[in-house]
Design a protein around this motif. Structure first.
Motif, mmCIF file in Angstrom:
data_model
loop_
_atom_site.group_PDB
_atom_site.id
_atom_site.type_symbol
_atom_site.label_atom_id
_atom_site.label_comp_id
_atom_site.label_asym_id
_atom_site.label_seq_id
_atom_site.Cartn_x
_atom_site.Cartn_y
_atom_site.Cartn_z
ATOM 1 N N SER A 255 0.831 -1.202 0.000
ATOM 2 C CA SER A 255 0.000 0.000 0.000
ATOM 3 C C SER A 255 0.866 1.253 0.000
ATOM 4 O O SER A 255 1.973 1.275 0.553
ATOM 5 N N ALA A 256 0.345 2.310 -0.632
ATOM 6 C CA ALA A 256 0.998 3.618 -0.578
ATOM 7 C C ALA A 256 0.563 4.290 0.712
ATOM 8 O O ALA A 256 -0.632 4.452 0.962
ATOM 9 N N VAL A 257 1.516 4.654 1.553
ATOM 10 C CA VAL A 257 1.174 5.235 2.861
ATOM 11 C C VAL A 257 1.380 6.749 2.831
ATOM 12 O O VAL A 257 2.219 7.266 2.093
ATOM 13 N N PRO A 258 0.631 7.473 3.632
ATOM 14 C CA PRO A 258 0.759 8.938 3.685
ATOM 15 C C PRO A 258 1.945 9.331 4.568
ATOM 16 O O PRO A 258 2.548 8.486 5.247
ATOM 17 N N PRO A 259 2.289 10.610 4.619
ATOM 18 C CA PRO A 259 3.320 11.067 5.563
ATOM 19 C C PRO A 259 2.942 10.646 6.981
ATOM 20 O O PRO A 259 1.763 10.676 7.357
ATOM 21 N N HIS A 260 3.943 10.283 7.765
ATOM 22 C CA HIS A 260 3.656 9.763 9.092
ATOM 23 C C HIS A 260 4.855 9.945 10.013
ATOM 24 O O HIS A 260 5.973 10.217 9.574
ATOM 25 N N ASP A 261 4.599 9.787 11.304
ATOM 26 C CA ASP A 261 5.654 9.761 12.310
ATOM 27 C C ASP A 261 5.891 8.320 12.715
ATOM 28 O O ASP A 261 4.947 7.520 12.788
#
Length: 254
Positions: A210-216
């Motif tokens: 999956s393509a993931v969004p910006p994250h910490d």
């Protein structure tokens, strides 16, 4: 029964009144006394039939009520026996593995419509006390704890490992199995905490990425509270979401 007797009395009085009235008339009025007597007898018979029907119906209802009471007593004894059995679960069966796997798929694919925003990646190789603390803190904060898969591809091994963590009767509903999340975020070590900056969808297959969004993200032997506080103070893409989860974690128990 009082109603039936009342109807019977009224019918008899009506018949008697009709007969008396007919007798009081002159013969040239061509009254058919025999017909009047026959009608009175018919009405009396109808009243008696109605009374018999009412008695039969009352007896039937009494039998049905007795049968229902007996069935309720049997059901109550069965329920009590099952409750007593559930109160003493087998330590090796403190949770429903099949239900956990089913819930994991629903949690990853359907929970709130998208993938979870706060994810703690874990493994059954972690010390039981550490895994227990992670499960408690992450689920209380509104996140999910994810395992990569079955240890040694064995459901029995997973059950044995989690039985050391689960409390009696607990289902561990906040724990899921989803290798897609591990692939999507490239997680190779646990524990790892991730908070995403936005919603995202997991791909349908277990072989896709999956393509993931910006994250910490944070990896290491730290608590969920420490990770969330660090994310919230860091001002990164997951800061606002982390702050919300942290507030929920720190909220007093009701």
């Amino acid at each position: 029964m009082k109603t039936v007797l009342h109807l019977l009395t009224v019918s008899l009085l009506a018949g008697a009144a009709a007969f008396a009235g007919a007798a009081a008339q002159t013969a040239d009025q061509d009254l058919d006394l025999e017909a009047i007597r026959a009608r009175a007898a018919q009405e009396t018979g109808e009243a008696e039939a109605l009374a018999a029907s009412a008695r039969a119906r009352a007896e039937q209802l009494a039998r049905e009520a007795k049968s229902s009471a007996n069935a309720a007593e049997v059901h109550g004894r069965r329920f009590a026996a099952q409750a007593a059995k559930s109160a003493r679960p087998d330590p090796a069966q403190t949770f429903d593995f099949d239900a956990m796997v089913a819930d994991a798929g629903a949690m990853a694919e359907e929970g709130m419509g998208e993938a979870p925003r706060f994810v703690a990646f874990a493994s059954t190789s972690m010390p039981p006390a550490a895994l227990r603390t992670m499960i408690d803190d992450v689920t209380r904060a509104g996140g999910v704890v994810v395992l990569r898969g079955l240890p040694n591809n064995s459901a029995k091994a997973l059950t044995a490992a989690l039985s050391k963590v689960a409390r009696q009767g607990e289902q561990l509903t906040g724990v899921g199995i989803d290798p897609r999340l591990f692939r999507a975020f490239g997680v190779a070590a646990v524990p790892t905490y991730v908070v995403t900056g936005s919603d995202f969808d997991l791909c349908d297959g277990f072989d896709c990425v999956s393509a993931v969004p910006p994250h910490d993200r944070m990896t290491g032997n730290v608590s969920a509270a420490y990770a969330l506080e660090t994310f919230a103070r860091g001002g990164g893409p997951g800061a606002l979401i982390a702050a919300q989860h942290l507030a929920r974690l720190e909220r007093p128990n009701p």
